[in-house]
Design a protein around this motif. Structure first.
Motif, PDB file in Angstrom:
ATOM      1  N   GLY A 222     -32.116  -5.382  17.134  1.00  0.00           N
ATOM      2  CA  GLY A 222     -30.895  -5.843  17.806  1.00  0.00           C
ATOM      3  C   GLY A 222     -30.070  -4.724  18.415  1.00  0.00           C
ATOM      4  O   GLY A 222     -28.950  -4.940  18.868  1.00  0.00           O
ATOM      5  N   GLY A 223     -30.637  -3.494  18.469  1.00  0.00           N
ATOM      6  CA  GLY A 223     -29.865  -2.348  18.938  1.00  0.00           C
ATOM      7  C   GLY A 223     -30.085  -1.968  20.395  1.00  0.00           C
ATOM      8  O   GLY A 223     -29.522  -0.972  20.873  1.00  0.00           O
ATOM      9  N   ASP A 224     -30.871  -2.735  21.138  1.00  0.00           N
ATOM     10  CA  ASP A 224     -31.233  -2.327  22.506  1.00  0.00           C
ATOM     11  C   ASP A 224     -30.071  -2.369  23.488  1.00  0.00           C
ATOM     12  O   ASP A 224     -30.063  -1.617  24.472  1.00  0.00           O
ATOM     13  CB  ASP A 224     -32.356  -3.211  23.049  1.00  0.00           C
ATOM     14  CG  ASP A 224     -33.535  -3.229  22.114  1.00  0.00           C
ATOM     15  OD1 ASP A 224     -34.483  -2.479  22.333  1.00  0.00           O
ATOM     16  OD2 ASP A 224     -33.466  -3.984  21.122  1.00  0.00           O
ATOM     17  N   PRO A 271     -25.945   5.546  16.291  1.00  0.00           N
ATOM     18  CA  PRO A 271     -26.132   4.780  15.044  1.00  0.00           C
ATOM     19  C   PRO A 271     -26.376   3.286  15.278  1.00  0.00           C
ATOM     20  O   PRO A 271     -27.038   2.639  14.475  1.00  0.00           O
ATOM     21  CB  PRO A 271     -24.814   4.997  14.285  1.00  0.00           C
ATOM     22  CG  PRO A 271     -23.840   5.517  15.280  1.00  0.00           C
ATOM     23  CD  PRO A 271     -24.622   6.169  16.374  1.00  0.00           C
ATOM     24  N   LEU A 272     -25.884   2.755  16.398  1.00  0.00           N
ATOM     25  CA  LEU A 272     -26.090   1.329  16.669  1.00  0.00           C
ATOM     26  C   LEU A 272     -27.526   1.033  17.081  1.00  0.00           C
ATOM     27  O   LEU A 272     -28.090  -0.004  16.752  1.00  0.00           O
ATOM     28  CB  LEU A 272     -25.148   0.830  17.775  1.00  0.00           C
ATOM     29  CG  LEU A 272     -23.644   0.957  17.515  1.00  0.00           C
ATOM     30  CD1 LEU A 272     -22.853   0.381  18.698  1.00  0.00           C
ATOM     31  CD2 LEU A 272     -23.264   0.230  16.234  1.00  0.00           C
ATOM     32  N   CYS A 273     -28.136   1.982  17.833  1.00  0.00           N
ATOM     33  CA  CYS A 273     -29.495   1.684  18.317  1.00  0.00           C
ATOM     34  C   CYS A 273     -30.557   2.416  17.516  1.00  0.00           C
ATOM     35  O   CYS A 273     -31.746   2.124  17.662  1.00  0.00           O
ATOM     36  CB  CYS A 273     -29.640   2.003  19.810  1.00  0.00           C
ATOM     37  SG  CYS A 273     -29.690   3.744  20.201  1.00  0.00           S
ATOM     38  N   GLY A 274     -30.148   3.351  16.676  1.00  0.00           N
ATOM     39  CA  GLY A 274     -31.136   3.988  15.804  1.00  0.00           C
ATOM     40  C   GLY A 274     -31.895   5.143  16.449  1.00  0.00           C
ATOM     41  O   GLY A 274     -32.823   5.670  15.846  1.00  0.00           O
ATOM     42  N   LEU A 275     -31.527   5.540  17.669  1.00  0.00           N
ATOM     43  CA  LEU A 275     -32.169   6.700  18.299  1.00  0.00           C
ATOM     44  C   LEU A 275     -31.168   7.847  18.356  1.00  0.00           C
ATOM     45  O   LEU A 275     -29.969   7.608  18.541  1.00  0.00           O
ATOM     46  CB  LEU A 275     -32.620   6.354  19.727  1.00  0.00           C
ATOM     47  CG  LEU A 275     -33.817   5.418  19.862  1.00  0.00           C
ATOM     48  CD1 LEU A 275     -33.972   4.965  21.315  1.00  0.00           C
ATOM     49  CD2 LEU A 275     -35.099   6.084  19.375  1.00  0.00           C
ATOM     50  N   PRO A 276     -31.623   9.090  18.233  1.00  0.00           N
ATOM     51  CA  PRO A 276     -30.697  10.219  18.318  1.00  0.00           C
ATOM     52  C   PRO A 276     -30.052  10.303  19.710  1.00  0.00           C
ATOM     53  O   PRO A 276     -30.663   9.897  20.706  1.00  0.00           O
ATOM     54  CB  PRO A 276     -31.591  11.446  18.099  1.00  0.00           C
ATOM     55  CG  PRO A 276     -32.901  10.936  17.633  1.00  0.00           C
ATOM     56  CD  PRO A 276     -33.004   9.500  18.011  1.00  0.00           C
ATOM     57  N   GLY A 307     -28.610 -11.464  21.601  1.00  0.00           N
ATOM     58  CA  GLY A 307     -29.798 -11.424  22.468  1.00  0.00           C
ATOM     59  C   GLY A 307     -29.486 -11.518  23.955  1.00  0.00           C
ATOM     60  O   GLY A 307     -30.042 -10.774  24.770  1.00  0.00           O
ATOM     61  N   ALA A 308     -28.612 -12.438  24.335  1.00  0.00           N
ATOM     62  CA  ALA A 308     -28.310 -12.594  25.761  1.00  0.00           C
ATOM     63  C   ALA A 308     -27.576 -11.358  26.278  1.00  0.00           C
ATOM     64  O   ALA A 308     -27.867 -10.858  27.369  1.00  0.00           O
ATOM     65  CB  ALA A 308     -27.471 -13.847  25.993  1.00  0.00           C
ATOM     66  N   MET A 309     -26.651 -10.842  25.472  1.00  0.00           N
ATOM     67  CA  MET A 309     -25.905  -9.651  25.889  1.00  0.00           C
ATOM     68  C   MET A 309     -26.842  -8.458  26.048  1.00  0.00           C
ATOM     69  O   MET A 309     -26.681  -7.639  26.969  1.00  0.00           O
ATOM     70  CB  MET A 309     -24.793  -9.352  24.874  1.00  0.00           C
ATOM     71  CG  MET A 309     -23.926  -8.200  25.262  1.00  0.00           C
ATOM     72  SD  MET A 309     -23.108  -8.460  26.867  1.00  0.00           S
ATOM     73  CE  MET A 309     -21.516  -9.105  26.337  1.00  0.00           C
ATOM     74  N   THR A 310     -27.838  -8.356  25.176  1.00  0.00           N
ATOM     75  CA  THR A 310     -28.808  -7.265  25.288  1.00  0.00           C
ATOM     76  C   THR A 310     -29.545  -7.340  26.622  1.00  0.00           C
ATOM     77  O   THR A 310     -29.665  -6.346  27.348  1.00  0.00           O
ATOM     78  CB  THR A 310     -29.817  -7.341  24.119  1.00  0.00           C
ATOM     79  OG1 THR A 310     -29.108  -7.113  22.905  1.00  0.00           O
ATOM     80  CG2 THR A 310     -30.933  -6.321  24.269  1.00  0.00           C
ATOM     81  N   VAL A 311     -30.018  -8.515  26.982  1.00  0.00           N
ATOM     82  CA  VAL A 311     -30.765  -8.671  28.234  1.00  0.00           C
ATOM     83  C   VAL A 311     -29.846  -8.408  29.426  1.00  0.00           C
ATOM     84  O   VAL A 311     -30.233  -7.758  30.407  1.00  0.00           O
ATOM     85  CB  VAL A 311     -31.392 -10.079  28.309  1.00  0.00           C
ATOM     86  CG1 VAL A 311     -32.094 -10.275  29.639  1.00  0.00           C
ATOM     87  CG2 VAL A 311     -32.361 -10.291  27.150  1.00  0.00           C
ATOM     88  N   PRO A 545     -21.093  -3.691  23.523  1.00  0.00           N
ATOM     89  CA  PRO A 545     -21.906  -3.784  22.302  1.00  0.00           C
ATOM     90  C   PRO A 545     -21.478  -4.993  21.467  1.00  0.00           C
ATOM     91  O   PRO A 545     -20.286  -5.224  21.275  1.00  0.00           O
ATOM     92  CB  PRO A 545     -21.589  -2.484  21.547  1.00  0.00           C
ATOM     93  CG  PRO A 545     -20.786  -1.639  22.458  1.00  0.00           C
ATOM     94  CD  PRO A 545     -20.210  -2.506  23.530  1.00  0.00           C
ATOM     95  N   LEU A 546     -22.454  -5.763  20.993  1.00  0.00           N
ATOM     96  CA  LEU A 546     -22.172  -6.886  20.102  1.00  0.00           C
ATOM     97  C   LEU A 546     -23.038  -6.737  18.851  1.00  0.00           C
ATOM     98  O   LEU A 546     -24.165  -6.247  18.937  1.00  0.00           O
ATOM     99  CB  LEU A 546     -22.520  -8.217  20.770  1.00  0.00           C
ATOM    100  CG  LEU A 546     -21.644  -8.734  21.918  1.00  0.00           C
ATOM    101  CD1 LEU A 546     -22.145 -10.110  22.367  1.00  0.00           C
ATOM    102  CD2 LEU A 546     -20.187  -8.827  21.502  1.00  0.00           C
ATOM    103  N   PRO A 547     -22.530  -7.191  17.708  1.00  0.00           N
ATOM    104  CA  PRO A 547     -23.312  -7.052  16.463  1.00  0.00           C
ATOM    105  C   PRO A 547     -24.380  -8.141  16.318  1.00  0.00           C
ATOM    106  O   PRO A 547     -24.390  -9.120  17.058  1.00  0.00           O
ATOM    107  CB  PRO A 547     -22.256  -7.213  15.370  1.00  0.00           C
ATOM    108  CG  PRO A 547     -21.190  -8.061  15.987  1.00  0.00           C
ATOM    109  CD  PRO A 547     -21.201  -7.767  17.467  1.00  0.00           C
ATOM    110  N   THR A 548     -25.281  -7.954  15.367  1.00  0.00           N
ATOM    111  CA  THR A 548     -26.273  -8.983  15.024  1.00  0.00           C
ATOM    112  C   THR A 548     -25.721  -9.822  13.870  1.00  0.00           C
ATOM    113  O   THR A 548     -24.718  -9.471  13.265  1.00  0.00           O
ATOM    114  CB  THR A 548     -27.588  -8.329  14.568  1.00  0.00           C
ATOM    115  OG1 THR A 548     -27.302  -7.498  13.440  1.00  0.00           O
ATOM    116  CG2 THR A 548     -28.195  -7.493  15.679  1.00  0.00           C
ATOM    117  N   HIS A 549     -26.415 -10.934  13.570  1.00  0.00           N
ATOM    118  CA  HIS A 549     -26.015 -11.736  12.403  1.00  0.00           C
ATOM    119  C   HIS A 549     -26.329 -10.995  11.107  1.00  0.00           C
ATOM    120  O   HIS A 549     -25.532 -10.964  10.177  1.00  0.00           O
ATOM    121  CB  HIS A 549     -26.824 -13.047  12.342  1.00  0.00           C
ATOM    122  CG  HIS A 549     -26.491 -14.042  13.409  1.00  0.00           C
ATOM    123  ND1 HIS A 549     -25.207 -14.475  13.652  1.00  0.00           N
ATOM    124  CD2 HIS A 549     -27.292 -14.742  14.252  1.00  0.00           C
ATOM    125  CE1 HIS A 549     -25.246 -15.393  14.626  1.00  0.00           C
ATOM    126  NE2 HIS A 549     -26.490 -15.561  15.010  1.00  0.00           N
TER     127      HIS A 549
END
Ligand SMILES: Nc1nc2c(c(=O)[nH]1)N[C@H]1C(S)=C(S)[C@@H](COP(=O)(O)OP(=O)(O)OC[C@H]3O[C@@H](n4cnc5c(=O)[nH]c(N)nc54)[C@H](O)[C@@H]3O)O[C@H]1N2
Ligand SMILES: Nc1nc2c(c(=O)[nH]1)N[C@H]1C(S)=C(S)[C@@H](COP(=O)(O)OP(=O)(O)OC[C@H]3O[C@@H](n4cnc5c(=O)[nH]c(N)nc54)[C@H](O)[C@@H]3O)O[C@H]1N2
Ligand SMILES: [Mo]
Length: 673
Positions: A222-224, A271-276, A307-311, A545-549
């Motif tokens: 959910g971090g994309d 930290p939200l997407c997990g990549l440095p 999901g929609a916000m990510t796309v 940015p929006l959080p996941t459930h």
């Protein structure tokens, strides 16, 4: 003997996959003896997946249902006795008449999805249930958040041609496990790579796709969206935005750059997407400097609260860099070729006397157990296996177990759902009926006739609804047509997507390409005629940015219930060889997470959360990062200990746009069994 000679018949793969392959079927004495990829199909080019390469084993499986069945044991027990079609149809219509008189038509709920993607067979139930005044099913289990996110920026703009991938110098397989789920896209990406394009993949673990690319980026589930925002921040900061393209084509860029991007620096997004942060910066630079970057967006990243916000956010990348201007540059989410055929002729919404209630297929558990309004008293399931594929499996099974629910299941096999039926009807496979197919990963389309006669007493979806309509006493000539006649109506109706020559080839059963009437890469089909980064019709006017459930669920491990190359959702479990290749219902876990729990490779474990418990065989592997566990496949209950599949751990919560399922937005803890 004439019956023993082998003939070769052209057919089409009916399954829910973006590739829509052309196939050749060798038929001998009314049986399919071999199935292969059609070498003359312009996309398939002879290549079929491991599932369809042995399709004849599904078609003639000893597990095929061949006669209508009446339940003789308790619900779910699987005890049935054969009855005739006449008796089955009479019982169903008798029961429905009584229920409609007592509760109204909306107490009947149809449930169908992707067993067949043919335009006629897939939609056969719509006219019937509209006429009945039944509740309507919102068919949103797959990836409607992908369409919603794309539309928020691009409106009705059609998809770019997937063949453009060959002109790209940087291909990004983003949230798509193409090596398993769309093998022709994977083949084409490898072809482009051999010509010099770089190939990236972005996923939550090392899938077969991630293992076959130049660079694999593992993100947090959910971090994309955060990753794309971080990239956009860097692109703008480093002056890599295409100001001229933005000025001529895009609305709302300045608002986005002023109000959102300043807070989306790579350190914040890391930290939200997990990549440095350095990786985000490098991805941004290389993406923006590529001549024609091509993003193939999958469905994996859409099945989340955000999901929609990510796309939507990812869809801003080619707009800000102007990648759309160059051959090979852009983003392909999925193609919608709906307007190429007059679907209203099959769907027949005009049969509805008034708009009836709509029930989300993702919330079947709630619909069967706790719906407001008239209760659901009858469920008619066709080409879907909701007891296995629908989120919150325990709630679904509790509902299916209701003794006052009259359930009819039209199926090829004794699935988890069929076990709960009062009446089971045997369904044809795609080789036994006619249909017209169109692809959702590109623009090809093909019709096919039945290649072999029905196995046993099986009937196609269309034939069953035609029988039921006549037994209900409806005299509309519509229901007296054959499936072929409906196919002919769809083909015979002119649309701007195909000229007379294409229509004629389609009629003859050849694979054809449909073409959108406007250029998908310069005519923006939005209300403003521009690409809309700012969209004030939405509750959220700008990407952010929006959080996941699952972040709020209080369980430490993120669960990814992914696809396997050896099944398609819950289909193909009837083939012993394919099941064996999957090696059981397994849970992949990082060695550090396993050690922290004292768990060992090969051990039986239980994953659990507030919704249920599921038994798995543990696979300890560095293919998954710390904090994430992965299981592949949607198993039938009869093959797994405890009888529950992974969906006993997924929830009925919906996505931010499109009311989609959030199957990948789940969290669990794992203990020894
Ligand atoms: N062999 C096989 N083929 C199939 C299917 C199948 O079950 N098996 N299913 C068919 C159907 S119905 C569909 S809809 C398509 C789906 O095909 P795809 O579009 O490939 O979608 P998924 O396989 O659901 O997910 C793709 C990848 O996204 C990853 N993922 C999950 N969450 C995230 C995230 O937050 N970010 C990123 N970047 N990646 C994430 C998953 O780990 C997975 O590897 O495939 C079709 N084809
Ligand atoms: N955990 C988890 N859950 C998932 C997914 C996942 O990846 N992980 N994937 C999700 C996705 S993307 C989707 S699209 C859904 C798919 O969910 P479904 O649409 O339910 O797909 P299948 O599981 O393939 O079940 C289709 C059934 O239709 C039957 N069938 C095939 N052809 C015909 C026919 O012509 N007539 C009739 N009457 N029956 C037929 C088959 O035998 C099969 O049992 O599952 C979703 N659920
Ligand atoms: Mo799907």
């Amino acid at each position: 003997m004439q019956g023993m000679s082998t003939t070769i018949v052209r057919s089409v793969c009916p399954f829910d996959c973006p590739d829509t392959c052309g196939m050749l079927v060798e038929v001998n004495d009314g049986r399919a003896v071999r199935v292969s990829g059609d070498p003359d199909h312009p996309v398939t080019r002879g290549l079929l997946c491991p599932k369809m390469n042995r399709y004849e084993r599904s078609v003639h499986s000893p597990r095929r249902l061949t006669r209508p069945l009446l339940r003789t044991g308790a619900k779910g027990e699987g005890a049935f006795a054969p009855i005739t079609w006449t008796e089955a149809v009479e019982r169903i219509c008798f029961c429905w008449r009584e229920l409609v008189a007592d509760y109204g038509g909306e107490c009947i709920l149809p449930y169908s999805y992707g067993g067949t993607m043919g335009l006629v067979q897939r939609n056969s139930g719509h006219p019937f249930f509209h006429h009945m005044g039944a509740s309507r099913l919102e068919r949103t289990i797959c990836s409607p958040a992908k369409d919603a996110g794309w539309k928020q920026v691009m409106g009705e703009t059609p998809a770019m041609d997937p063949a453009e991938m060959q002109a790209s110098d940087l291909i990004i397989l983003w949230g798509i496990n193409a090596a398993a789920t769309s093998i022709h896209a994977m083949r084409d990406a490898q072809t482009a790579r051999h010509r010099g394009a770089r190939l990236w993949a972005v996923d939550t673990y090392l899938t077969p796709t991630m293992q076959a690319v130049d660079e694999a980026f593992i993100v947090r589930p959910g971090g994309d969206g955060a990753l794309a925002l971080g990239m956009l921040h860097c692109i703008v900061r480093e002056g890599l935005a295409d100001r001229a393209f933005l000025a001529a084509n895009v609305s709302g860029f300045d608002e986005f750059a002023e109000r959102v991007l300043p807070d989306c620096g790579p350190e914040r997004m890391a930290p939200l997407c997990g990549l440095p942060a350095e990786t985000i910066e490098r991805m941004a630079r290389e993406y923006a400097r590529a001549r024609a970057p091509f993003i193939r967006l999958g469905s994996g990243l859409t099945r989340y609260a955000n999901g929609a916000m990510t796309v939507r956010t990812i869809s801003c990348l080619p707009a800000v860099t102007g990648a759309w201007q160059r051959q090979g540059g852009g983003i392909l989410t999925g193609s919608s070729t709906g307007p190429a055929f007059p679907m209203h002729k099959v769907l027949r919404e005009d049969f509805m006397a008034r708009p009836t209630r709509i029930v989300s297929m993702n919330q079947l558990g709630a619909a069967l157990n706790e719906l407001d309004g008239p209760p659901v008293m009858s469920l008619y399931v066709y080409h879907s296996n909701p007891a296995a594929v629908t989120p919150d499996q325990n709630a679904v099974i509790r509902g299916l177990g209701r003794n006052d629910l009259f359930t009819v299941v039209h199926e090829r096999f004794m699935t988890d759902t069929a076990r709960y039926a009062d009446i089971v009807l045997p369904a044809t496979s795609s080789l036994e009926h006619a249909d017209l197919y169109r692809c959702y990963g590109g623009y090809h389309s093909q019709r096919c006739a039945a290649a072999i006669p029905p196995v046993g007493e099986s009937k196609s979806n269309w034939e069953v609804f035609s029988l039921l309509a006549r037994r209900m006493g409806w005299d509309e000539p519509f229901f007296r047509q054959s499936a072929e006649e409906l196919v002919e109506q769809l083909i015979g109706y002119e649309t701007p997507w195909r000229d007379a020559a294409v229509t004629e080839r389609l009629r003859r059963g050849e694979p054809v390409f449909l073409a959108p009437p406007t250029d998908p890469k310069s005519v923006w089909q939005t209300p403003s005629g521009r690409i809309e980064i700012l969209n004030e019709r939405e509750g959220e006017p700008l990407p952010r940015p929006l959080p996941t459930h699952a972040e709020g669920d209080g369980f430490p491990l993120r669960l990814q219930p992914s696809a396997t190359p050896y099944a398609l959702n819950s289909s193909f479990y009837e083939q012993d060889e394919l099941r064996t290749r999957q090696q059981g219902q397994a849970l992949m876990m990082n060695p550090l997470d396993a050690a922290a729990r004292g768990l060992a490779d090969g051990e039986q474990v239980t994953a659990y959360n507030g919704l249920g418990e599921v038994g798995f065989t543990l696979k300890v592997t560095e293919r998954v990062p710390v904090g994430t566990v992965v299981t592949e496949g949607v198993w039938w209950g009869e093959f797994v200990p405890g009888g529950r599949g992974v969906n006993a751990l997924t929830s009925q919560r919906l996505t931010d746009g499109g009311r989609g399922s959030t199957l990948y937005d789940a969290a669990v803890e794992v203990r020894g069994a």
